[in-house]
Design a protein around this motif. Structure first.
Motif, mmCIF file in Angstrom:
data_model
loop_
_atom_site.group_PDB
_atom_site.id
_atom_site.type_symbol
_atom_site.label_atom_id
_atom_site.label_comp_id
_atom_site.label_asym_id
_atom_site.label_seq_id
_atom_site.Cartn_x
_atom_site.Cartn_y
_atom_site.Cartn_z
ATOM 1 N N UNK A 11 0.837 -1.210 0.000
ATOM 2 C CA UNK A 11 0.000 0.000 0.000
ATOM 3 C C UNK A 11 0.869 1.256 0.000
ATOM 4 N N UNK A 12 1.979 1.198 0.741
ATOM 5 C CA UNK A 12 2.896 2.326 0.774
ATOM 6 C C UNK A 12 3.402 2.641 -0.626
ATOM 7 N N UNK A 13 3.761 1.611 -1.404
ATOM 8 C CA UNK A 13 4.276 1.855 -2.755
ATOM 9 C C UNK A 13 3.227 2.523 -3.631
ATOM 10 N N UNK A 14 1.985 2.105 -3.494
ATOM 11 C CA UNK A 14 0.914 2.696 -4.302
ATOM 12 C C UNK A 14 0.680 4.153 -3.905
ATOM 13 N N UNK A 15 0.714 4.418 -2.600
ATOM 14 C CA UNK A 15 0.540 5.788 -2.123
ATOM 15 C C UNK A 15 1.677 6.687 -2.591
ATOM 16 N N UNK A 16 2.886 6.163 -2.544
ATOM 17 C CA UNK A 16 4.041 6.949 -2.961
ATOM 18 C C UNK A 16 4.030 7.208 -4.463
ATOM 19 N N UNK A 17 3.638 6.211 -5.241
ATOM 20 C CA UNK A 17 3.539 6.402 -6.688
ATOM 21 C C UNK A 17 2.523 7.485 -7.016
ATOM 22 N N UNK A 18 1.407 7.468 -6.315
ATOM 23 C CA UNK A 18 0.376 8.490 -6.544
ATOM 24 C C UNK A 18 0.904 9.874 -6.165
ATOM 25 N N UNK A 19 1.612 9.961 -5.044
ATOM 26 C CA UNK A 19 2.157 11.244 -4.604
ATOM 27 C C UNK A 19 3.177 11.775 -5.611
ATOM 28 N N UNK A 20 4.005 10.893 -6.146
ATOM 29 C CA UNK A 20 4.997 11.315 -7.150
ATOM 30 C C UNK A 20 4.284 11.821 -8.392
ATOM 31 N N UNK A 21 3.290 11.080 -8.861
ATOM 32 C CA UNK A 21 2.562 11.479 -10.073
ATOM 33 C C UNK A 21 1.856 12.832 -9.891
ATOM 34 N N UNK A 22 1.374 13.056 -8.672
ATOM 35 C CA UNK A 22 0.681 14.316 -8.377
ATOM 36 C C UNK A 22 1.654 15.453 -8.087
ATOM 37 N N UNK A 23 2.917 15.108 -7.834
ATOM 38 C CA UNK A 23 3.884 16.125 -7.445
ATOM 39 C C UNK A 23 3.629 16.631 -6.040
ATOM 40 N N UNK A 24 3.023 15.808 -5.222
ATOM 41 C CA UNK A 24 2.662 16.175 -3.859
ATOM 42 C C UNK A 24 3.807 15.811 -2.907
ATOM 43 N N UNK A 25 4.747 16.731 -2.738
ATOM 44 C CA UNK A 25 5.902 16.467 -1.887
ATOM 45 C C UNK A 25 5.518 16.209 -0.435
ATOM 46 N N UNK A 26 4.444 16.797 0.003
ATOM 47 C CA UNK A 26 4.012 16.621 1.386
ATOM 48 C C UNK A 26 3.605 15.193 1.698
ATOM 49 N N UNK A 27 3.127 14.465 0.718
ATOM 50 C CA UNK A 27 2.696 13.071 0.929
ATOM 51 C C UNK A 27 3.828 12.077 0.730
ATOM 52 N N UNK A 28 4.960 12.557 0.222
ATOM 53 C CA UNK A 28 6.054 11.631 -0.068
ATOM 54 C C UNK A 28 6.866 11.308 1.178
ATOM 55 N N UNK A 29 7.164 10.028 1.324
ATOM 56 C CA UNK A 29 8.058 9.538 2.376
ATOM 57 C C UNK A 29 9.459 9.546 1.754
#
Length: 145
Positions: A11-29
């Motif tokens: 689940x972490x990988x999916x969340x991180x991929x989404x954050x990268x695609x969105x450019x959402x640095x705040x959600x990135x680990x």
């Protein structure tokens, strides 16, 4: 973020991929994400060393095991050719692996692993196998003669 990484990696990988695609640095680990990216590179380096180890094992068997069948010899030579082709593909997709230091490290690892493999498979006395590398990079990657 660290909890998700440790408790549910998928689940972490999916969340991180989404954050990268969105450019959402705040959600990135970022720390774990950077570590995983580095691990992907190390995985390619391990793949190189593993393919080289197969070549070392078969070249050593060809060199040391004088009592062998033509089937064994043909199989070992075919394996060497296949691994060389696969290494060329791997290096073509990952030119950074051609770095001399990385190649030297892969060769060192491959020698130890390949020698051990050849000893186990042949059942011959380990003393019959050179403890120091007798093949350089061109011997591993070039045509077997």
């Amino acid at each position: 973020m660290s909890n998700a990484y440790e408790q549910d990696f998928f689940s972490w990988t999916r969340e991180q991929a989404a954050a990268v695609r969105e450019g959402n640095l705040g959600r990135m680990d970022r720390e774990h994400l950077a570590g995983e990216i580095e691990e992907m590179g190390r995985s390619e380096q391990r793949a190189l060393a593993a393919r080289m180890a197969v070549i070392v094992a078969h070249l050593l068997k060809l060199e040391v095991q004088t009592e062998r069948t033509s089937t064994n010899e043909k199989s070992w030579r075919n394996s060497v050719a296949t691994q060389r082709r696969q290494i060329e593909r791997l290096l073509g997709k990952n030119p950074g692996l051609r770095n001399p230091a990385i190649l030297a490290e892969a060769l060192e690892s491959a020698w130890d692993d390949g020698r051990d493999w050849a000893i186990r498979e042949t059942g011959l006395d380990p003393e019959q196998f050179p403890s120091e590398p007798i093949y350089d990079l061109s011997g591993i990657l070039g045509e077997y003669r």
